[in-house]
Design an enzyme around this catalytic site. Structure first.
Site, PDB file in Angstrom:
ATOM      1  N   ASP A 170       8.503   9.039  -3.593  1.00 63.97           N
ATOM      2  CA  ASP A 170       7.165   9.491  -3.217  1.00 63.97           C
ATOM      3  C   ASP A 170       6.207   9.183  -4.368  1.00 63.97           C
ATOM      4  O   ASP A 170       6.482   9.529  -5.525  1.00 63.97           O
ATOM      5  CB  ASP A 170       7.208  11.007  -2.948  1.00 63.97           C
ATOM      6  CG  ASP A 170       5.907  11.504  -2.345  1.00 63.97           C
ATOM      7  OD1 ASP A 170       5.744  11.391  -1.123  1.00 63.97           O
ATOM      8  OD2 ASP A 170       5.057  12.000  -3.111  1.00 63.97           O
ATOM      9  N   ASN A 178      -6.485   7.318  -3.344  1.00 56.49           N
ATOM     10  CA  ASN A 178      -7.362   7.108  -2.188  1.00 56.49           C
ATOM     11  C   ASN A 178      -8.745   7.707  -2.424  1.00 56.49           C
ATOM     12  O   ASN A 178      -9.767   7.093  -2.135  1.00 56.49           O
ATOM     13  CB  ASN A 178      -6.745   7.745  -0.939  1.00 56.49           C
ATOM     14  CG  ASN A 178      -5.735   6.826  -0.266  1.00 56.49           C
ATOM     15  OD1 ASN A 178      -5.838   5.605  -0.380  1.00 56.49           O
ATOM     16  ND2 ASN A 178      -4.764   7.399   0.407  1.00 56.49           N
ATOM     17  N   HIS A 183      -9.567   3.730   0.341  1.00 45.15           N
ATOM     18  CA  HIS A 183      -8.330   3.492   1.085  1.00 45.15           C
ATOM     19  C   HIS A 183      -7.802   2.074   0.954  1.00 45.15           C
ATOM     20  O   HIS A 183      -6.604   1.838   0.994  1.00 45.15           O
ATOM     21  CB  HIS A 183      -8.527   3.849   2.562  1.00 45.15           C
ATOM     22  CG  HIS A 183      -8.509   5.328   2.786  1.00 45.15           C
ATOM     23  ND1 HIS A 183      -7.347   6.023   2.976  1.00 45.15           N
ATOM     24  CD2 HIS A 183      -9.517   6.244   2.787  1.00 45.15           C
ATOM     25  CE1 HIS A 183      -7.635   7.305   3.106  1.00 45.15           C
ATOM     26  NE2 HIS A 183      -8.950   7.463   2.992  1.00 45.15           N
ATOM     27  N   ASP A 187      -4.111   1.174  -0.026  1.00 43.73           N
ATOM     28  CA  ASP A 187      -3.209   0.315   0.757  1.00 43.73           C
ATOM     29  C   ASP A 187      -2.546  -0.750  -0.119  1.00 43.73           C
ATOM     30  O   ASP A 187      -1.372  -1.059   0.036  1.00 43.73           O
ATOM     31  CB  ASP A 187      -3.990  -0.369   1.895  1.00 43.73           C
ATOM     32  CG  ASP A 187      -4.280   0.603   3.038  1.00 43.73           C
ATOM     33  OD1 ASP A 187      -3.776   1.745   2.993  1.00 43.73           O
ATOM     34  OD2 ASP A 187      -5.019   0.215   3.966  1.00 43.73           O
ATOM     35  N   GLU A 213       2.898   8.083   1.884  1.00 42.73           N
ATOM     36  CA  GLU A 213       3.251   7.445   0.607  1.00 42.73           C
ATOM     37  C   GLU A 213       4.696   7.749   0.248  1.00 42.73           C
ATOM     38  O   GLU A 213       5.088   7.732  -0.894  1.00 42.73           O
ATOM     39  CB  GLU A 213       2.299   7.905  -0.506  1.00 42.73           C
ATOM     40  CG  GLU A 213       2.389   9.373  -0.898  1.00 42.73           C
ATOM     41  CD  GLU A 213       1.457  10.286  -0.106  1.00 42.73           C
ATOM     42  OE1 GLU A 213       1.070   9.912   1.022  1.00 42.73           O
ATOM     43  OE2 GLU A 213       1.124  11.360  -0.625  1.00 42.73           O
TER      44      GLU A 213
END
Ligand SMILES: [Mg+2]
Length: 302
Positions: A170, A178, A183, A187, A213
């Site tokens: 994680d 973000n 975003h 990504d 994530e």
């Protein structure tokens, strides 16, 4: 492409074999229905099939029914071949589960065209299956596909008393990435982490995007120690890695936490959910202990 041929007539078999080879297929020849069914039962057998209707033992339409009654990983496209050519016969053949029907004696060019249709359907199905099992952003397995694969692997290792490791990874404070950089940058970070995972694990390991994530890796044959060592390598690589965001001169650095568990020599006999729970609680501990670290599940403590 391999094509299974089943025909009890030697001459017909020879013509089919020669024609198919000539058209670039790889014919797999069987002499009766039972032999053909034995091949079709196996996973990974041919998916394009030319079946004679009347044969000793199992007949063509019976095979069609059996194939359709069975859930297979890949679609099996069946062309039924028969000297029976009344409308009723054609309907009966198609109703039994055949995809196509050709009357004997067949015209070679017609068979060739119909084989092409079958090939097209099979390739289309493969493409759809691939799209349905892949995470769009990272090209890793999506959650559903990962779980399906893992279930099959767990059943196998339990049966064979082998080991199986799981890593759940994680990204730390990912929401901040973000929120701070947007975003699109987020990504990019996810994509680069996915590439890092793909290039660090072994070729027979399988990797899925578990949630936003959160990523999960199945390691057939691996103990917690092996899984932990690979995770530690990934952790270090990520720590040193910078994600460059084009156009805005940004370099983002992130870390990840890892939870590990395993089934060793088939023990403990846990369900898939049980194993994931263990890996999850190890991940929780890694977060508690300050993040950017690898924790292996221990049955005591947490
Ligand atoms: Mg026959």
């Amino acid at each position: 492409m391999r094509v299974l041929i089943a025909d009890d007539d030697a001459l017909s078999r020879k013509i089919l074999e020669e024609s198919l080879s000539h058209w670039g297929y790889e014919p797999v020849i069987t002499k009766d229905g039972d032999e053909a069914w034995d091949m079709l039962k196996e996973d990974g057998g041919p998916t394009l099939v030319v079946l004679d209707w009347v044969m000793p033992g199992m007949e063509g339409i019976e095979i069609c029914q059996k194939v359709r009654a069975r859930r297979t990983a890949n679609y099996i496209y069946i062309i039924l071949l028969s000297a029976k050519n009344s409308n009723e016969d054609v309907i009966k053949g198609l109703e039994s589960g055949a995809d196509d029907y050709i009357s004997k004696p067949f015209h070679p060019e017609e068979l060739k065209s119909r084989l092409k249709i079958g090939q097209r359907i099979i390739e289309l199905e493969k493409r759809i299956m691939c799209l349905a099992s892949t995470d769009y952003l990272t090209a890793l397995l999506n959650r559903r596909a990962f779980m399906e694969r893992m279930e099959a692997e767990i059943n196998r290792v339990t049966r064979e008393n082998k080991s199986f490791g799981i890593v759940i990874a994680d990204l730390d404070h990912f929401k901040l990435v973000n929120d701070t950089y947007g975003h699109q940058a987020g990504d990019l970070v996810l994509q680069e982490f996915s590439r890092c995972l793909s290039s660090s694990f072994r070729i027979y390991d399988f990797i899925g995007r578990y949630g936003g994530e959160e990523f999960i890796v199945g390691l057939p044959g691996a103990s917690s120690e092996v899984a932990g060592a690979i995770a530690e390598r990934v952790r270090k690589r990520l720590e040193q890695h910078r994600t460059l965001v084009p156009d805005c001169d940004l370099e983002i650095s992130v870390t990840a936490s890892f939870g590990i568990t395993s089934m060793e020599n088939g023990r403990p006999q846990l369900s898939m959910d049980g194993l994931i729970k263990q890996a999850d609680s190890a991940l929780y501990m890694a977060k508690q202990l300050g993040r950017n670290r690898v924790e292996i599940f221990k049955s005591y403590g947490y």
